[in-house]
Design a protein around this motif. Structure first.
Motif, PDB file in Angstrom:
ATOM      1  N   CYS A   1       0.857  -1.179   0.000  1.00 14.54           N
ATOM      2  CA  CYS A   1       0.000   0.000   0.000  1.00 14.54           C
ATOM      3  C   CYS A   1       0.899   1.237   0.000  1.00 14.54           C
ATOM      4  CB  CYS A   1      -0.937   0.022   1.197  1.00 14.54           C
ATOM      5  SG  CYS A   1      -0.109   0.195   2.774  1.00 14.54           S
ATOM      6  N   LYS A   2       0.282   2.377  -0.196  1.00 16.80           N
ATOM      7  CA  LYS A   2       1.011   3.649  -0.171  1.00 16.80           C
ATOM      8  C   LYS A   2       0.140   4.674   0.540  1.00 16.80           C
ATOM      9  CE  LYS A   2       3.976   6.861  -1.312  1.00 16.80           C
ATOM     10  NZ  LYS A   2       4.655   7.353  -0.141  1.00 16.80           N
ATOM     11  N   HIS A   3       0.652   5.192   1.644  1.00 13.03           N
ATOM     12  CA  HIS A   3      -0.033   6.256   2.373  1.00 13.03           C
ATOM     13  C   HIS A   3       0.390   7.605   1.803  1.00 13.03           C
ATOM     14  CE1 HIS A   3      -0.393   3.029   5.401  1.00 13.03           C
ATOM     15  NE2 HIS A   3      -1.463   3.701   5.821  1.00 13.03           N
ATOM     16  N   ASN A   4      -0.571   8.451   1.512  1.00 13.95           N
ATOM     17  CA  ASN A   4      -0.323   9.832   1.114  1.00 13.95           C
ATOM     18  C   ASN A   4      -0.940  10.723   2.184  1.00 13.95           C
ATOM     19  OD1 ASN A   4       0.964   9.368  -1.491  1.00 13.95           O
ATOM     20  ND2 ASN A   4      -1.020   8.537  -2.080  1.00 13.95           N
ATOM     21  N   ILE A   5      -0.091  11.399   2.929  1.00 16.32           N
ATOM     22  CA  ILE A   5      -0.533  12.178   4.084  1.00 16.32           C
ATOM     23  C   ILE A   5      -1.004  13.559   3.631  1.00 16.32           C
ATOM     24  CG2 ILE A   5       0.166  13.104   6.326  1.00 16.32           C
ATOM     25  CD1 ILE A   5       0.115   9.946   5.959  1.00 16.32           C
ATOM     26  N   SER A   6      -2.194  13.948   4.106  1.00 19.35           N
ATOM     27  CA  SER A   6      -2.747  15.272   3.804  1.00 19.35           C
ATOM     28  C   SER A   6      -2.476  16.253   4.931  1.00 19.35           C
ATOM     29  CB  SER A   6      -4.259  15.182   3.582  1.00 19.35           C
ATOM     30  OG  SER A   6      -4.547  14.319   2.512  1.00 19.35           O
ATOM     31  N   THR A   7      -2.741  15.834   6.190  1.00 19.76           N
ATOM     32  CA  THR A   7      -2.548  16.734   7.332  1.00 19.76           C
ATOM     33  C   THR A   7      -1.910  15.995   8.492  1.00 19.76           C
ATOM     34  OG1 THR A   7      -4.720  16.270   8.313  1.00 19.76           O
ATOM     35  CG2 THR A   7      -4.601  18.100   6.724  1.00 19.76           C
ATOM     36  N   VAL A   8      -1.140  16.732   9.277  1.00 20.86           N
ATOM     37  CA  VAL A   8      -0.573  16.250  10.532  1.00 20.86           C
ATOM     38  C   VAL A   8      -0.776  17.361  11.558  1.00 20.86           C
ATOM     39  CG1 VAL A   8       1.510  15.511  11.757  1.00 20.86           C
ATOM     40  CG2 VAL A   8       1.187  14.878   9.350  1.00 20.86           C
ATOM     41  N   ASP A   9      -1.532  17.064  12.605  1.00 21.80           N
ATOM     42  CA  ASP A   9      -1.745  18.011  13.699  1.00 21.80           C
ATOM     43  C   ASP A   9      -1.181  17.404  14.966  1.00 21.80           C
ATOM     44  OD1 ASP A   9      -3.380  20.074  12.325  1.00 21.80           O
ATOM     45  OD2 ASP A   9      -4.767  18.392  12.075  1.00 21.80           O
ATOM     46  N   SER A  10      -0.573  18.226  15.803  1.00 24.93           N
ATOM     47  CA  SER A  10       0.006  17.711  17.044  1.00 24.93           C
ATOM     48  C   SER A  10      -0.235  18.675  18.189  1.00 24.93           C
ATOM     49  CB  SER A  10       1.507  17.468  16.875  1.00 24.93           C
ATOM     50  OG  SER A  10       2.174  18.675  16.607  1.00 24.93           O
TER      51      SER A  10
END
Length: 123
Positions: free
Chosen positions: A60-69
């Protein structure tokens, strides 16, 4: 260290490892760690990795849109919330997903995943 930098580095490492070698995720979890995957709970590093490696797709391939921390408590823990797309081989349309990690600091200066919640987002 800046929480956003830690979150970005963690997310990059987690998903590149997931996409290429899921067994390699075992060192990110401990025996007290818990994964809730589509409502199904798994506790402990080995059980979590068994779930992830037992998924019905090998690649599979993850394509990240947002990262909040956010910082989480006085001990240096962090919450990391991720949204993005998951592309499976042979599928024309990617699957949208959200995932939340509760990262806990280790004595060695790193982090491990205490809590991990994963959901596909159906539209």
């Amino acid at each position: 260290m800046d929480p956003d930098d830690v979150a970005t580095a963690f997310v990059k490492h987690y998903y590149s490892t997931f996409d290429s070698n899921r067994v390699g995720l075992s060192n990110l979890y401990q025996e007290g760690s818990m994964l809730t995957f589509e409502g199904e709970k798994h506790q402990g590093s080995q059980n979590i990795v068994n779930k992830l490696t037992g998924l019905p797709f090998q690649q599979c391939k993850h394509n990240i849109s947002t990262v909040d921390s956010q910082p989480s408590g006085p001990g240096g823990a962090m919450l990391v919330f991720v949204s993005g797309n998951l592309q499976l081989p042979g599928e024309q349309h990617p699957l949208k997903f959200s995932q939340m990690f509760h990262l806990m600091p280790t004595p060695q200066g790193g982090y491990y995943v205490l809590n991990d919640i994963f959901r596909l987002n159906y539209a």
